[in-house]
Design an enzyme around this catalytic site. Sequence first.
Site, PDB file in Angstrom:
ATOM      1  N   LYS A 188      -0.409   4.795  -7.157  1.00 20.94           N
ATOM      2  CA  LYS A 188      -1.484   5.157  -6.226  1.00 20.94           C
ATOM      3  C   LYS A 188      -1.071   4.786  -4.808  1.00 20.94           C
ATOM      4  O   LYS A 188      -1.033   3.614  -4.442  1.00 20.94           O
ATOM      5  CB  LYS A 188      -2.797   4.446  -6.562  1.00 20.94           C
ATOM      6  CG  LYS A 188      -3.958   5.123  -5.821  1.00 20.94           C
ATOM      7  CD  LYS A 188      -5.107   4.203  -5.479  1.00 20.94           C
ATOM      8  CE  LYS A 188      -4.962   3.437  -4.200  1.00 20.94           C
ATOM      9  NZ  LYS A 188      -4.922   4.244  -2.972  1.00 20.94           N
ATOM     10  N   GLU A 263       3.576  -8.181  -3.148  1.00 21.85           N
ATOM     11  CA  GLU A 263       4.364  -8.301  -1.909  1.00 21.85           C
ATOM     12  C   GLU A 263       3.391  -8.122  -0.768  1.00 21.85           C
ATOM     13  O   GLU A 263       2.857  -7.031  -0.571  1.00 21.85           O
ATOM     14  CB  GLU A 263       5.460  -7.231  -1.876  1.00 21.85           C
ATOM     15  CG  GLU A 263       6.507  -7.436  -2.957  1.00 21.85           C
ATOM     16  CD  GLU A 263       7.666  -6.465  -2.833  1.00 21.85           C
ATOM     17  OE1 GLU A 263       7.664  -5.618  -1.923  1.00 21.85           O
ATOM     18  OE2 GLU A 263       8.575  -6.563  -3.664  1.00 21.85           O
ATOM     19  N   CYS A 296       5.985  -5.527   7.782  1.00 20.85           N
ATOM     20  CA  CYS A 296       5.596  -6.817   7.207  1.00 20.85           C
ATOM     21  C   CYS A 296       6.647  -7.897   7.459  1.00 20.85           C
ATOM     22  O   CYS A 296       6.335  -9.076   7.581  1.00 20.85           O
ATOM     23  CB  CYS A 296       5.368  -6.669   5.712  1.00 20.85           C
ATOM     24  SG  CYS A 296       6.807  -6.011   4.851  1.00 20.85           S
ATOM     25  N   GLU A 396      -1.754 -12.529  10.430  1.00 18.25           N
ATOM     26  CA  GLU A 396      -0.951 -11.311  10.600  1.00 18.25           C
ATOM     27  C   GLU A 396      -1.746 -10.283  11.410  1.00 18.25           C
ATOM     28  O   GLU A 396      -2.906 -10.000  11.108  1.00 18.25           O
ATOM     29  CB  GLU A 396      -0.605 -10.715   9.226  1.00 18.25           C
ATOM     30  CG  GLU A 396       0.304  -9.500   9.330  1.00 18.25           C
ATOM     31  CD  GLU A 396       0.522  -8.791   7.992  1.00 18.25           C
ATOM     32  OE1 GLU A 396      -0.463  -8.592   7.254  1.00 18.25           O
ATOM     33  OE2 GLU A 396       1.674  -8.438   7.697  1.00 18.25           O
TER      34      GLU A 396
END
Length: 496
Positions: A188, A263, A296, A396
């Site tokens: 997905k 992750e 990332c 982040e």
Amino acid sequence: MTASPFTGGTRVDVGGVPVSTDHYIGGERIGSTFTFADHSPLDWSVRLADVSRGDAAIADLAITAAVAAFPAWASLGAAGRAEVLHRLADLIDHHVPSLAAVECLDMAMLEESLRLRVLARGARNFRAYADLAVQYEERSWSSNGTANRVLRMPAGPTVVITPWNAPFMLSTWKCAPALAAGNTVVLKPAEWSPLSCSLLADLAHEAGMPAGVLNVVQGIGEEVGAALVADPRVKRISFTGSPETARHIGRAAADNIVPFTAELGGKGPFVVFADADLEAAARKAAGQYDDSGQVCLAGTRLLVQESVRDEFLSLFHGFADQHVLGDSREEATTISPMIHPEHLRRVSGFVERARDAGDNILRGGERSPLGGSDGLWYEPTLIQPRSNDSEVVQREIFGPVLTFQTFSDEADAIGLANSTPYGLSAIVYTSSQSRAERMGRALRAGTIWTNCFLIRDLTAPFGGCGISGIGREGGDYALDFYSDLKMFQVLDGTTE
Ligand code: NAD
């Protein structure tokens, strides 16, 4: 002329490529009654597609297809599967221009880097894992009067959930080891950039992948994504995305006692010592504004030794000034628009709160006028926080926003570098081998790059510490995750 693999189901023209807006389940295109709108970040007024919006029934159908296809795919063996995966890799290479055109319009990554680097990595992922699975040597030894072997058995139907940045590359990074290990997959992709994974389904079909081995469902995470990860028939879940979503998926995995890898986000330190090649360090640091910093692994916290503060900053600004905000299809562009108005608001919210709280904006700090009121570009931004506790240091941002802090000595650098809850990557610039060694051991991160950045060996372990993730992918680490390792013992002297 060979026929295009991009056929079947409902198609829309995206950059000259016919892209299916349907799911791909059991080797067939299947639509949903409801759809979601997919816009191009290059021009938000352009509605690229209305994409099928999967629900619990679609999740059930896709898992049923993956369950049905599993026994034959598992028993095909690593060599048989490798033939299919190599054909898929060749097709990816062949269709890079089409994939790049679609991915660039859909998520605005720079088209040149898609063509030259990122999409080829998708093909490499399939080749590398196909070959590694074939080369696997069972560990075997004798002890306690038995001959012992470790067998690697395919685990079963696997759900792969991926984020909107680099959707094709990241999806292949997870699907390739799962498939090579003998698992069937339901993928997905993210709802903000769903289209290139639809093309992956076409290429798998063209490569002769048996029906149900790779299924692609489209839709919203909280809807079809949540239904997929909650299905008790699923044997592995592989997720890349934010820590917030990982908590939801982790709960579903816990309910069914299913192994999952996550992750997740990063807040990497970019540590520059006075003995470093400052020009090289500053060039790399400023290069992280590429693709609007939606990476990332980026070293978004610049930590520079106090004695070279001014020299480094002057070099950094020189490189940052060379960036060109623009249309990602044009070669001169280095900074693409952000993926979505909601993400732009999130990123500018961080900067506004930092300014209000007294952090010092050293450059940027504003939305760019490019593209008018619909434009999604943000100026490359550098912030000197008032303290290490500032939100812009600790959370982040996932945009073209870096922070700048100084340190006195090695111990101070290590303290600052390890001071966030993240631990995905760290970058160190120093000319001293012994210091590099000490830093490599002291920094808490899954990957440490010294005097370099983003160089990847696909056999190496990849993952994060802290809230940057659970588990390791890459090479045999991934193949082990997607397998059930079985201890097989035979009593010495057994003859029949
Ligand atoms: P996200 O967590 O919002 O979404 C990721 C995926 O999860 C999407 O496909 C989404 O539809 C799905 N999802 C959302 N809720 C779900 C639920 N309840 N159940 C199942 N699926 C659900 O992340 P994002 O905004 O798409 O991506 C950005 C994040 O991804 C950043 O934090 C970035 O650092 C991280 N990321 C990490 C890596 C890595 O390798 N560590 C790589 C790329 C991106």
